[in-house]
Design an enzyme around this catalytic site. Structure first.
Site, short mmCIF file in Angstrom:
data_model
loop_
_atom_site.label_atom_id
_atom_site.label_comp_id
_atom_site.label_asym_id
_atom_site.label_seq_id
_atom_site.Cartn_x
_atom_site.Cartn_y
_atom_site.Cartn_z
N HIS A 94 12.94 -2.25 2.38
CA HIS A 94 12.23 -0.78 3.56
C HIS A 94 13.06 0.06 2.61
CE1 HIS A 94 9.01 -3.47 5.71
NE2 HIS A 94 10.45 -3.71 6.06
N LEU A 95 12.14 1.23 1.71
CA LEU A 95 13.09 2.02 1.76
C LEU A 95 13.62 3.29 2.78
CD1 LEU A 95 10.19 3.69 -0.70
CD2 LEU A 95 12.80 3.13 -1.57
N TYR A 137 10.29 9.42 1.78
CA TYR A 137 11.41 8.68 0.60
C TYR A 137 11.60 8.61 0.05
CZ TYR A 137 8.11 5.90 3.86
OH TYR A 137 7.16 5.20 5.13
N ALA A 164 2.86 -0.67 5.42
CA ALA A 164 2.10 -0.38 6.42
C ALA A 164 1.99 -1.79 6.74
CB ALA A 164 1.57 0.64 6.48
N ARG A 176 4.99 11.28 -2.35
CA ARG A 176 4.72 10.97 -0.85
C ARG A 176 5.49 11.27 -0.26
NH1 ARG A 176 4.57 4.88 1.45
NH2 ARG A 176 3.88 4.88 3.38
N HIS A 232 3.64 -4.08 9.12
CA HIS A 232 2.86 -3.82 10.56
C HIS A 232 2.46 -4.71 11.03
CE1 HIS A 232 6.99 -1.53 9.62
NE2 HIS A 232 6.06 -0.46 9.25
N GLU A 260 12.86 -8.84 2.12
CA GLU A 260 12.92 -7.81 2.67
C GLU A 260 13.48 -6.42 2.40
OE1 GLU A 260 11.44 -8.06 6.78
OE2 GLU A 260 10.85 -5.83 6.59
N ARG A 293 12.97 4.94 12.77
CA ARG A 293 11.14 5.87 12.76
C ARG A 293 10.66 4.84 14.12
NH1 ARG A 293 8.66 4.98 7.38
NH2 ARG A 293 7.84 7.08 8.03
N ASN A 330 8.34 -5.62 -0.21
CA ASN A 330 8.36 -3.58 0.18
C ASN A 330 6.91 -4.12 0.18
OD1 ASN A 330 7.75 -1.78 1.53
ND2 ASN A 330 8.91 -0.18 0.41
N PRO A 338 0.63 -1.31 -0.62
CA PRO A 338 0.23 -0.06 0.07
C PRO A 338 1.12 1.22 0.13
CG PRO A 338 -0.59 -1.81 1.73
CD PRO A 338 0.58 -2.47 1.15
N ASN A 339 0.18 2.09 -0.59
CA ASN A 339 1.32 3.70 -0.58
C ASN A 339 2.41 4.24 -1.32
OD1 ASN A 339 -1.44 4.89 1.03
ND2 ASN A 339 -0.15 3.49 3.17
#
Ligand code: DQA
Length: 148
Positions: free
Chosen positions: A101-102, A24, A78, A19, A81, A99, A108, A75, A11-12
């Site tokens: 993640h940018l 990102y 969200a 964004r 999590h 896995e 975070r 990736n 998503p997103n």
């Protein structure tokens, strides 16, 4: 036989480039796809690049990957999590997962520190921006070649 990898985005991630660029960056998902395809060409690895905002669609694609792809660069956004269902899908197909993640999720918010994907992934790359996808492809390609 040529190795083929599924590069799956949750998503997103379709909004990459516009964004939260401070988090990102300004690279679009199309740019990320081009980077992945270039890495695939360089390594002789086929790339099937996809994005969905829907958990069920991502799960269907993970199921379909079995027998079609040798591994998954994931990736999950969200859903990383929250989604026990994606974790179970990965465990069910028994494909190696890199896995990605940018952002560095551990730098975070606390709620991003838990990854259900990590519990079933071969390894995780976070914080290197779009280059993380290339690292994930390279890691899976060498893992699969070593495994024969
Ligand atoms: C992300 C990190 C997640 O916490 C977030 O929800 C995303 C993107 C990353 O690539 O840094 O959507 O997976």
């Amino acid at each position: 036989m040529t190795i083929s990898l599924l590069v799956l985005n949750g998503p997103n991630l379709n909004l990459l480039g516009t964004r939260q660029p401070q988090v990102y960056g300004s690279t679009t998902l199309q740019d990320v796809e081009a980077l992945c395809r270039a890495a695939g060409d360089r390594l002789g690895v086929g790339i099937d690049f996809r994005q969905s905002n829907h958990e069920g669609t991502l799960i269907d694609w993970i199921h379909e990957a079995k027998g079609k792809h040798a591994g998954i660069v994931l990736n999950a956004g969200a859903l990383t999590h929250t989604s026990i269902a994606i974790m179970d899908a990965i465990a069910s197909v028994e494909l190696p997962v890199a896995e990605v993640h940018l952002s560095n999720i551990h730098r975070r918010e606390e709620f991003r520190h838990l990854s259900y994907v990590s519990k079933v992934a071969l390894g995780m790359i976070a914080g290197f921006g779009p280059q993380g996808y290339v690292l994930g492809i390279e890691a899976l390609a060498s893992h699969l070649r070593a495994a024969g």
